[in-house]
Design an enzyme around this catalytic site. Sequence first.
Site, PDB file in Angstrom:
ATOM      1  N   LYS A   1      -0.999  -9.555   3.221  1.00 32.86           N
ATOM      2  CA  LYS A   1      -0.258  -9.007   4.374  1.00 32.86           C
ATOM      3  C   LYS A   1      -1.143  -8.029   5.131  1.00 32.86           C
ATOM      4  O   LYS A   1      -1.859  -7.237   4.518  1.00 32.86           O
ATOM      5  CB  LYS A   1       1.015  -8.298   3.893  1.00 32.86           C
ATOM      6  CG  LYS A   1       1.766  -7.563   5.005  1.00 32.86           C
ATOM      7  CD  LYS A   1       3.193  -7.217   4.606  1.00 32.86           C
ATOM      8  CE  LYS A   1       3.371  -5.932   3.841  1.00 32.86           C
ATOM      9  NZ  LYS A   1       2.919  -4.708   4.544  1.00 32.86           N
ATOM     10  N   GLU A  61      -1.149  -5.404   8.810  1.00 31.25           N
ATOM     11  CA  GLU A  61      -0.305  -4.753   9.816  1.00 31.25           C
ATOM     12  C   GLU A  61      -0.865  -4.954  11.218  1.00 31.25           C
ATOM     13  O   GLU A  61      -2.064  -4.762  11.446  1.00 31.25           O
ATOM     14  CB  GLU A  61      -0.225  -3.243   9.530  1.00 31.25           C
ATOM     15  CG  GLU A  61       0.461  -2.933   8.215  1.00 31.25           C
ATOM     16  CD  GLU A  61       0.590  -1.424   7.971  1.00 31.25           C
ATOM     17  OE1 GLU A  61       0.300  -0.621   8.874  1.00 31.25           O
ATOM     18  OE2 GLU A  61       0.992  -1.070   6.839  1.00 31.25           O
ATOM     19  N   ASP A  73       0.832  -1.202   0.000  1.00 27.93           N
ATOM     20  CA  ASP A  73       0.000   0.000   0.000  1.00 27.93           C
ATOM     21  C   ASP A  73       0.872   1.259   0.000  1.00 27.93           C
ATOM     22  O   ASP A  73       0.364   2.383  -0.022  1.00 27.93           O
ATOM     23  CB  ASP A  73      -1.040  -0.002   1.136  1.00 27.93           C
ATOM     24  CG  ASP A  73      -0.417  -0.056   2.518  1.00 27.93           C
ATOM     25  OD1 ASP A  73       0.823  -0.088   2.620  1.00 27.93           O
ATOM     26  OD2 ASP A  73      -1.180  -0.062   3.510  1.00 27.93           O
ATOM     27  N   SER A  74       2.188   1.075  -0.043  1.00 29.12           N
ATOM     28  CA  SER A  74       3.094   2.200  -0.308  1.00 29.12           C
ATOM     29  C   SER A  74       2.767   2.818  -1.667  1.00 29.12           C
ATOM     30  O   SER A  74       3.254   3.898  -1.990  1.00 29.12           O
ATOM     31  CB  SER A  74       4.550   1.732  -0.283  1.00 29.12           C
ATOM     32  OG  SER A  74       4.723   0.605  -1.117  1.00 29.12           O
ATOM     33  N   ASP A 128      -0.966  -6.297  -0.076  1.00 30.79           N
ATOM     34  CA  ASP A 128      -1.360  -5.674   1.194  1.00 30.79           C
ATOM     35  C   ASP A 128      -2.867  -5.575   1.332  1.00 30.79           C
ATOM     36  O   ASP A 128      -3.559  -5.173   0.387  1.00 30.79           O
ATOM     37  CB  ASP A 128      -0.803  -4.237   1.246  1.00 30.79           C
ATOM     38  CG  ASP A 128       0.487  -4.145   2.033  1.00 30.79           C
ATOM     39  OD1 ASP A 128       0.814  -5.090   2.787  1.00 30.79           O
ATOM     40  OD2 ASP A 128       1.177  -3.119   1.889  1.00 30.79           O
ATOM     41  N   GLU A 152       9.466  -3.756  10.312  1.00 30.93           N
ATOM     42  CA  GLU A 152       9.807  -2.442   9.750  1.00 30.93           C
ATOM     43  C   GLU A 152      10.341  -1.506  10.833  1.00 30.93           C
ATOM     44  O   GLU A 152       9.708  -1.297  11.882  1.00 30.93           O
ATOM     45  CB  GLU A 152       8.568  -1.824   9.081  1.00 30.93           C
ATOM     46  CG  GLU A 152       8.863  -0.443   8.501  1.00 30.93           C
ATOM     47  CD  GLU A 152       7.841   0.063   7.497  1.00 30.93           C
ATOM     48  OE1 GLU A 152       6.885  -0.657   7.177  1.00 30.93           O
ATOM     49  OE2 GLU A 152       8.016   1.204   7.026  1.00 30.93           O
TER      50      GLU A 152
END
Length: 260
Positions: free
Chosen positions: A109, A111, A42-43, A81, A178
């Site tokens: 993925k 978070e 999602d960057s 993501d 991260e």
Amino acid sequence: MKTSELKSFKQSKEKIACLTAYDASFAELFEYCGVDVLLVGDSLGNVIKGQENTLSVSMKDICYHTSNVAKGSQQALIIADLPYKSYISKEVTLKNANMLIDSGAHMVKLEGGREHESSFKALQDNGIPVCGHLGLLPQSVEELGGYKVQGKDEHGAKKIIEDAVMLESWGVDAIVLECIPSKLAAIISMALTIPTIGIGAGSDCDGQILVCYDMLGINTKKAPKFVKNFLSAEQDIKSAVKSYVSAVKDKSYPAKEHTY
Ligand code: KIV
């Protein structure tokens, strides 16, 4: 690559070279240069959409870019993501994870740790491969008060270790770490049988990932400490990506100056 092969990298002590990818051309080139894992991160909110953070990224965005990456890729493992607020309950998580898999992802993925127990367990119960993400969580950047190194004090470090162990016990297949101190990442990587993939987490992680734009120096602002521009010493993009892959495999990247 099959999901199960990720663990064999760790067993054979071969480092896993990962990059973000958002389109077919880069996916094809990265794979050709030896990248093992492609993350449709999602960057893309930052590097494709020009936003300050990842919060505006939608399921539609990630599905679109995942299907493009899948078109360009034959062998690499594709992780996609789950974007902000797309895993707020186990039902929503499952619906969205299935959409990512239908778009061509092999793994999803998300978070965070213990706060998403029901989502992690629902994915596991439904046979959807999953990657965790601990440490600096870009989707929680507002709560974290900015992009800061996490796990620097004893309490913070303990929480990340406990979450990592919990995620493994829930059947998670890999964990992105991260922006945490390299010593903490080393402890976690030693404690787990599943691979850790570091970004700003030192060279003892089982693999490394960078946002591809950062790795190619496509930015005008000051890059974080862990970023290395692999294009600056090379003639072209292919050579830069090959140089990144070899530096990850021979453990020369990240070097001391890239770690916290
Ligand atoms: O979205 C992304 O690119 C990521 C990486 C920073 C690991 O999650």
